[in-house]
Design an enzyme around this catalytic site. Structure first.
Site, mmCIF file in Angstrom:
data_model
loop_
_atom_site.group_PDB
_atom_site.id
_atom_site.type_symbol
_atom_site.label_atom_id
_atom_site.label_comp_id
_atom_site.label_asym_id
_atom_site.label_seq_id
_atom_site.Cartn_x
_atom_site.Cartn_y
_atom_site.Cartn_z
ATOM 1 N N VAL A 68 0.866 -1.177 0.000
ATOM 2 C CA VAL A 68 0.000 0.000 0.000
ATOM 3 C C VAL A 68 0.899 1.223 0.000
ATOM 4 O O VAL A 68 2.085 1.138 0.324
ATOM 5 C CB VAL A 68 -0.971 0.033 1.208
ATOM 6 N N SER A 69 0.319 2.370 -0.350
ATOM 7 C CA SER A 69 1.121 3.582 -0.501
ATOM 8 C C SER A 69 1.425 4.296 0.808
ATOM 9 O O SER A 69 2.439 4.976 0.912
ATOM 10 C CB SER A 69 0.411 4.553 -1.447
ATOM 11 N N SER A 70 0.530 4.188 1.798
ATOM 12 C CA SER A 70 0.744 4.952 3.033
ATOM 13 C C SER A 70 0.214 4.194 4.242
ATOM 14 O O SER A 70 -0.564 3.242 4.108
ATOM 15 C CB SER A 70 0.049 6.311 2.935
ATOM 16 N N GLN A 73 -3.474 3.394 4.854
ATOM 17 C CA GLN A 73 -4.096 2.301 4.105
ATOM 18 C C GLN A 73 -3.780 0.929 4.697
ATOM 19 O O GLN A 73 -3.895 -0.083 4.020
ATOM 20 C CB GLN A 73 -3.626 2.340 2.648
ATOM 21 N N SER A 98 4.751 1.850 0.831
ATOM 22 C CA SER A 98 5.513 2.836 0.073
ATOM 23 C C SER A 98 4.864 3.028 -1.293
ATOM 24 O O SER A 98 4.080 2.191 -1.742
ATOM 25 C CB SER A 98 6.958 2.372 -0.100
#
Length: 190
Positions: A68-70, A73, A98
């Site tokens: 996931v990006s952050s 999430q 990331s």
């Protein structure tokens, strides 16, 4: 490499009883030839080479990669992990939090290192962009070339035209840069 041996010598080299060799011959597990007198000669060299190849395959890893990006999430990350564990219970889970554009991720670097060492059987991802927004084909080639492995994409986008794929990639890039800009603006206003 084929080296044929009589039953006594072959059983000594392989560490099994001669009756076991006879059973292996009947099951087709070891190649044999017969002399004119009817004596069995066992192809120990080929048998050992085959076993060596099998043991190399046993040491290869099957991996599920989730990302996931952050940190916000993490719920989605847990859902991905749960899905992968259910569908691929014998696979090792590697996770990252990331951006998909960031190629310097701990989990991704581990996959690349394992691929170069020849230790990957397969990497399973939910979508291509979970592994990398850009460079997916490069990572795929590394795994195929060095590990003779493969990447399995669970949820493919069916019948996508090249133009649609390009537009989607451009949207992904714009989303990442917009999020970075908005994120940096958010911290500068505090």
């Amino acid at each position: 490499m084929s080296k044929y041996m009589g039953g006594k010598e072959a059983s000594s080299v392989l560490g099994v009883h001669q009756r076991t060799l006879y059973q292996w011959d009947k099951k087709g597990w070891i190649k044999t030839i017969r002399t004119k007198g009817g004596k069995r000669l066992y192809d120990v060299g080929s048998y050992l080479a085959d076993k060596d190849e099998e043991s190399k395959e046993d040491h290869k890893l099957s991996i599920c990669y989730v990302r996931v990006s952050s940190n916000s999430q993490k719920d989605d990350l847990e859902r991905q992990i749960k899905f992968m564990k259910k569908k691929y219970p014998n696979h090792t889970i590697i996770k990252d939090i990331s951006s998909g554009i960031n190629m310097n991720r701990k989990g991704l670097n581990k996959i690349i290192d394992l691929a170069i060492e020849g230790r990957i059987k397969e990497v399973v991802v939910a979508y291509k962009d979970r592994l990398a927004i850009f460079g997916f084909s490069l990572i795929e080639r590394l795994i195929e070339t060095y590990s003779d492995g493969k990447i399995v994409v669970v949820r493919k986008k069916e019948n996508q035209e090249p133009q649609e794929e390009l537009i989607e990639d451009m949207m992904d890039v714009m989303n990442v840069f917009t999020a970075r800009r908005n994120g940096s603006r958010k911290y500068s206003n505090k």
